[in-house]
Design a protein around this motif. Structure first.
Motif, PDB file in Angstrom:
ATOM      1  N   PHE A 454       0.858  -1.181   0.000  1.00 45.33           N
ATOM      2  CA  PHE A 454       0.000   0.000   0.000  1.00 45.33           C
ATOM      3  C   PHE A 454       0.900   1.239   0.000  1.00 45.33           C
ATOM      4  CE2 PHE A 454      -2.310  -3.448   1.908  1.00 45.33           C
ATOM      5  CZ  PHE A 454      -3.598  -3.323   1.423  1.00 45.33           C
ATOM      6  N   GLU A 455       0.596   2.179  -0.880  1.00 47.78           N
ATOM      7  CA  GLU A 455       1.401   3.393  -1.014  1.00 47.78           C
ATOM      8  C   GLU A 455       0.583   4.604  -0.576  1.00 47.78           C
ATOM      9  OE1 GLU A 455       4.222   2.472  -4.779  1.00 47.78           O
ATOM     10  OE2 GLU A 455       2.130   2.874  -5.274  1.00 47.78           O
ATOM     11  N   TYR A 456       1.283   5.554   0.016  1.00 43.39           N
ATOM     12  CA  TYR A 456       0.627   6.771   0.497  1.00 43.39           C
ATOM     13  C   TYR A 456       1.471   7.955   0.053  1.00 43.39           C
ATOM     14  CZ  TYR A 456      -1.377  10.106   3.906  1.00 43.39           C
ATOM     15  OH  TYR A 456      -1.983  11.179   4.514  1.00 43.39           O
ATOM     16  N   VAL A 457       0.856   8.876  -0.667  1.00 42.36           N
ATOM     17  CA  VAL A 457       1.573  10.053  -1.143  1.00 42.36           C
ATOM     18  C   VAL A 457       0.837  11.302  -0.664  1.00 42.36           C
ATOM     19  CG1 VAL A 457       0.360  10.072  -3.377  1.00 42.36           C
ATOM     20  CG2 VAL A 457       2.565  11.202  -3.166  1.00 42.36           C
ATOM     21  N   GLY A 458       1.586  12.333  -0.300  1.00 42.04           N
ATOM     22  CA  GLY A 458       0.996  13.532   0.273  1.00 42.04           C
ATOM     23  C   GLY A 458       0.921  13.423   1.783  1.00 42.04           C
ATOM     24  N   HIS A 459       0.126  14.287   2.383  1.00 39.68           N
ATOM     25  CA  HIS A 459      -0.037  14.251   3.833  1.00 39.68           C
ATOM     26  C   HIS A 459      -1.358  14.932   4.182  1.00 39.68           C
ATOM     27  CE1 HIS A 459       1.200  13.899   8.010  1.00 39.68           C
ATOM     28  NE2 HIS A 459       0.801  15.144   8.196  1.00 39.68           N
ATOM     29  N   ALA A 460      -2.284  14.151   4.714  1.00 44.61           N
ATOM     30  CA  ALA A 460      -3.609  14.673   5.034  1.00 44.61           C
ATOM     31  C   ALA A 460      -3.773  14.801   6.545  1.00 44.61           C
ATOM     32  CB  ALA A 460      -4.696  13.761   4.467  1.00 44.61           C
ATOM     33  N   LYS A 461      -3.740  16.027   7.037  1.00 45.23           N
ATOM     34  CA  LYS A 461      -4.054  16.241   8.443  1.00 45.23           C
ATOM     35  C   LYS A 461      -5.563  16.170   8.664  1.00 45.23           C
ATOM     36  CE  LYS A 461      -1.418  20.034   8.746  1.00 45.23           C
ATOM     37  NZ  LYS A 461      -0.707  21.195   9.351  1.00 45.23           N
ATOM     38  N   HIS A 462      -6.321  16.620   7.673  1.00 50.49           N
ATOM     39  CA  HIS A 462      -7.779  16.471   7.673  1.00 50.49           C
ATOM     40  C   HIS A 462      -8.250  16.593   6.235  1.00 50.49           C
ATOM     41  CE1 HIS A 462      -7.272  20.846   7.716  1.00 50.49           C
ATOM     42  NE2 HIS A 462      -6.661  20.725   8.885  1.00 50.49           N
ATOM     43  N   TRP A 463      -9.412  16.040   5.949  1.00 52.91           N
ATOM     44  CA  TRP A 463      -9.966  16.065   4.602  1.00 52.91           C
ATOM     45  C   TRP A 463     -11.481  15.954   4.698  1.00 52.91           C
ATOM     46  CZ3 TRP A 463      -7.309  12.177   6.895  1.00 52.91           C
ATOM     47  CH2 TRP A 463      -7.897  10.921   6.997  1.00 52.91           C
ATOM     48  N   ASP A 464     -12.169  16.424   3.657  1.00 48.65           N
ATOM     49  CA  ASP A 464     -13.628  16.424   3.677  1.00 48.65           C
ATOM     50  C   ASP A 464     -14.242  15.575   2.568  1.00 48.65           C
ATOM     51  OD1 ASP A 464     -13.350  17.997   1.346  1.00 48.65           O
ATOM     52  OD2 ASP A 464     -13.495  19.866   2.474  1.00 48.65           O
ATOM     53  N   PRO A 472     -11.539  -1.346  -4.144  1.00 51.27           N
ATOM     54  CA  PRO A 472     -10.819  -1.616  -2.894  1.00 51.27           C
ATOM     55  C   PRO A 472     -10.925  -3.067  -2.433  1.00 51.27           C
ATOM     56  CG  PRO A 472     -12.031   0.446  -2.744  1.00 51.27           C
ATOM     57  CD  PRO A 472     -12.447  -0.193  -4.019  1.00 51.27           C
ATOM     58  N   ASP A 473     -12.077  -3.702  -2.631  1.00 52.32           N
ATOM     59  CA  ASP A 473     -12.254  -5.069  -2.132  1.00 52.32           C
ATOM     60  C   ASP A 473     -11.327  -6.066  -2.801  1.00 52.32           C
ATOM     61  OD1 ASP A 473     -14.149  -4.238  -0.346  1.00 52.32           O
ATOM     62  OD2 ASP A 473     -15.869  -4.808  -1.590  1.00 52.32           O
ATOM     63  N   THR A 474     -10.848  -5.744  -4.008  1.00 53.88           N
ATOM     64  CA  THR A 474      -9.882  -6.617  -4.685  1.00 53.88           C
ATOM     65  C   THR A 474      -8.460  -6.081  -4.563  1.00 53.88           C
ATOM     66  OG1 THR A 474     -10.159  -5.494  -6.819  1.00 53.88           O
ATOM     67  CG2 THR A 474     -11.631  -7.353  -6.337  1.00 53.88           C
ATOM     68  N   PHE A 475      -8.289  -5.034  -3.784  1.00 55.77           N
ATOM     69  CA  PHE A 475      -6.982  -4.431  -3.518  1.00 55.77           C
ATOM     70  C   PHE A 475      -6.319  -3.943  -4.797  1.00 55.77           C
ATOM     71  CE2 PHE A 475      -7.891  -7.286  -0.020  1.00 55.77           C
ATOM     72  CZ  PHE A 475      -7.748  -6.420   1.061  1.00 55.77           C
ATOM     73  N   GLU A 476      -7.116  -3.327  -5.644  1.00 53.05           N
ATOM     74  CA  GLU A 476      -6.629  -2.623  -6.830  1.00 53.05           C
ATOM     75  C   GLU A 476      -7.364  -1.298  -6.901  1.00 53.05           C
ATOM     76  OE1 GLU A 476      -6.721  -4.869 -10.391  1.00 53.05           O
ATOM     77  OE2 GLU A 476      -5.658  -6.591  -9.569  1.00 53.05           O
ATOM     78  N   PHE A 477      -6.770  -0.274  -6.306  1.00 53.32           N
ATOM     79  CA  PHE A 477      -7.505   0.988  -6.168  1.00 53.32           C
ATOM     80  C   PHE A 477      -6.572   2.138  -5.858  1.00 53.32           C
ATOM     81  CE2 PHE A 477      -6.869  -0.414  -1.835  1.00 53.32           C
ATOM     82  CZ  PHE A 477      -6.681   0.761  -1.126  1.00 53.32           C
ATOM     83  N   ILE A 478      -7.116   3.340  -6.001  1.00 54.44           N
ATOM     84  CA  ILE A 478      -6.527   4.550  -5.436  1.00 54.44           C
ATOM     85  C   ILE A 478      -7.641   5.302  -4.732  1.00 54.44           C
ATOM     86  CG2 ILE A 478      -5.504   6.814  -5.926  1.00 54.44           C
ATOM     87  CD1 ILE A 478      -3.946   5.591  -8.177  1.00 54.44           C
TER      88      ILE A 478
END
Length: 522
Positions: A454-464, A472-478
């Motif tokens: 799993f990759e994470y780019v950026g930085h979210a302190k909060h989001w709406d 997502p259920d097949t683990f192919e997503f963004i």
């Protein structure tokens, strides 16, 4: 300058797509061809960091982004732009004759910055982890010819600490095979002094480093990159003689070796804390067929970082592989049972969890107790400016640094991730040489669970807003995390190329709509 190596026909120019890549093999050497208009560049085909096939990466304007860990290289020169790779791509000679692309299998001479003659300065680096290695490489890459001293308490550093929680506990990688971050001869070749010692004090005002009974080191500039110390458990009974040896922390190679020993002898592990390290260890221990229980406060893992929906996805993945997840609980006490000798851990609701050993994954404390003459925050971190400067002549990188994030959102943060530490170190190394930061740092990290990255780019302190592409259920997503219509972070699985494109795009403000186009691209 092109060498006199024999050039061979490797491809037809008309068969190479403009702004495209093709992997070839020449005399047993894998080479990557990149076409830009009428020009073709030839480089080593695998990333110098971990061997990722670069043709599966992303071309973003004038940059090539590695598919696995987002190391970034200049397309025109092969120069390193972003870690975790610490060395440039190897270049191979190319010539175009009509429609033929001729390539040589002998590398071209490497291009390095011109060193400053008779440089009498001493630069000291405290901590030989990811940041320390990156700083050493960056200083020599930029042409610094003075003395570099690298100080660390461990022998045989720097090495790749990310495998300590991912591949070592599972048995996939023996402790002895943990890869180094730089070639074995790098430090000798580049005249870098390595000192194995515990730093007892660093006096920022005097510019002096004390290392026990050895002579102090005087420096012109220093980088502190000592990382974090795992927090110890506040668990009643944990200091008892028959309990303490069965509690495992994970910071270095020796900790990993002790964890493997416990896993070899035991059958049931209790992981306290659903942190990235904690759950990676849980995944790795399940690969050994151990029974694993995770106990942690909160509703679902990673809810603060990713939100509840993705947190539930991680929890379902672990539960599907046999991990028993006990969220919303704290461990209160531990004792050894008289009958079977197993540990018995009592939770805040009175339940008892038996186990053979405990792994503590409850976070780290910045390792800064030795610093003198600088202000530390309540969490023991130190504030740095955009050049990673703490005070005159002193810089900090990695877990200990609270820095001003500029992209994708602004604000002072502290991020405990390996690649961010390397990004810090390169910025600091350039600043020590009077070179300003070139562009905003975009954070990136990866985490590994049951064969899925799993990759994470950026930085979210909060989001709406959270928008998904893929399934997502097949683990192919963004998953795109947005605030007021602007992307602040993205989480992806099995979408390496698109995540690399997002990492580059986030250097500038990026709308959710434009991010969705990138995330959905083929």
């Amino acid at each position: 300058m092109t060498t006199n190596t024999k050039l061979q026909r490797a491809a037809r120019l008309s068969d190479l797509a403009d702004d495209g890549m093709k992997r070839i093999e020449l005399d047993g050497t894998p080479i990557l061809l990149i076409r830009r208009g009428g020009a073709v560049h030839a480089y080593s085909a695998d990333c110098p960091h971990a061997g990722a096939p670069l043709e599966q990466g992303a071309l973003c304007d004038d940059r090539l982004v590695c598919p696995w860990h987002k190391g970034t290289f200049d397309v025109a020169t092969g120069a390193l732009v972003e870690p975790p790779a610490l060395l440039p791509l190897t270049r191979y000679p190319v010539r175009i004759e009509h429609d033929d692309v001729l390539v040589g299998s002998t590398p071209e001479p490497s291009k390095t910055a011109t060193a400053t003659a008779a440089d009498k300065r001493t630069f000291a680096i405290v901590g030989a982890g990811a940041a320390g290695a990156a700083a050493c490489a960056a200083l020599r890459e930029a042409g610094f010819a003075g003395r570099i001293v690298l100080i660390d308490r461990e022998p045989r550093t720097p090495y790749d600490r990310t495998v300590l929680s991912k591949f070592v506990p599972s048995g996939e990688m023996p402790v002895e095979d943990i890869p180094p971050l730089l070639p074995d001869d790098f430090f000798a070749t580049h005249g870098i002094d390595r000192i194995q010692a515990e730093v007892t004090a660093l006096d920022a005002k005097a510019r002096r480093i004390d290392i026990g009974s050895a002579p102090s080191i005087r420096y012109d500039a220093a980088l502190v990159a000592t990382g974090g110390i795992p927090k110890r458990l506040s668990l009643q009974g944990s200091e008892a003689d028959h309990v303490k040896p069965r509690i495992r922390l994970l910071r270095d190679r020796d900790d990993a070796r002790r964890l493997v020993e416990a896993a070899t002898q035991g059958e049931h592990a209790l992981v306290l804390g659903a942190s990235f390290v904690g759950l990676e260890v849980a995944s790795a221990l399940r690969e050994r067929k151990l029974r694993v229980t995770v106990v942690s406060p909160g509703n679902v893992p990673f809810e603060k970082q990713f939100g509840p929906e993705l947190g539930r996805l991680f929890m379902r993945l672990h539960e599907a592989h046999g991990v028993k997840v006990r969220m919303g609980h704290h461990a209160r006490a531990v004792e050894r049972g008289d009958a079977d000798g197993a540990l018995r851990v009592t939770l805040d609701n009175g339940d008892t969890v038996p186990c053979d050993f405990i792994v503590a994954g409850i976070g780290v404390t910045p390792a800064t107790d030795f610093l003198e003459g600088v202000t530390r925050n309540d969490d023991k971190s130190v504030n740095v400016d955009t050049s990673m400067r703490v005070t005159d002549g002193l810089y900090a990188a990695g877990d200990i640094a609270r820095f001003e994030l500029q992209a994708p959102v602004s604000g002072r943060v502290r991020i405990e991730h390996w690649r961010v530490a390397q990004q810090h170190a390169r910025i600091a190394a350039h600043a020590m040489l009077g070179m300003p930061p070139k562009e905003p740092l975009v954070p990136f990290f990866w985490t590994y669970h049951f064969g899925k990255t799993f990759e994470y780019v950026g930085h979210a302190k909060h989001w709406d807003d959270t928008k998904f592409t893929g399934t997502p259920d097949t683990f192919e997503f963004i998953a795109l995390l947005g605030e007021k219509g602007r992307l602040v972070a993205a989480v992806g699985c099995n979408r390496e190329k698109q995540m690399g494109m997002l990492a580059e795009a986030l250097r500038k403000p990026l709308s959710l709509a434009d991010a969705a186009k990138i995330a959905g691209s083929a």
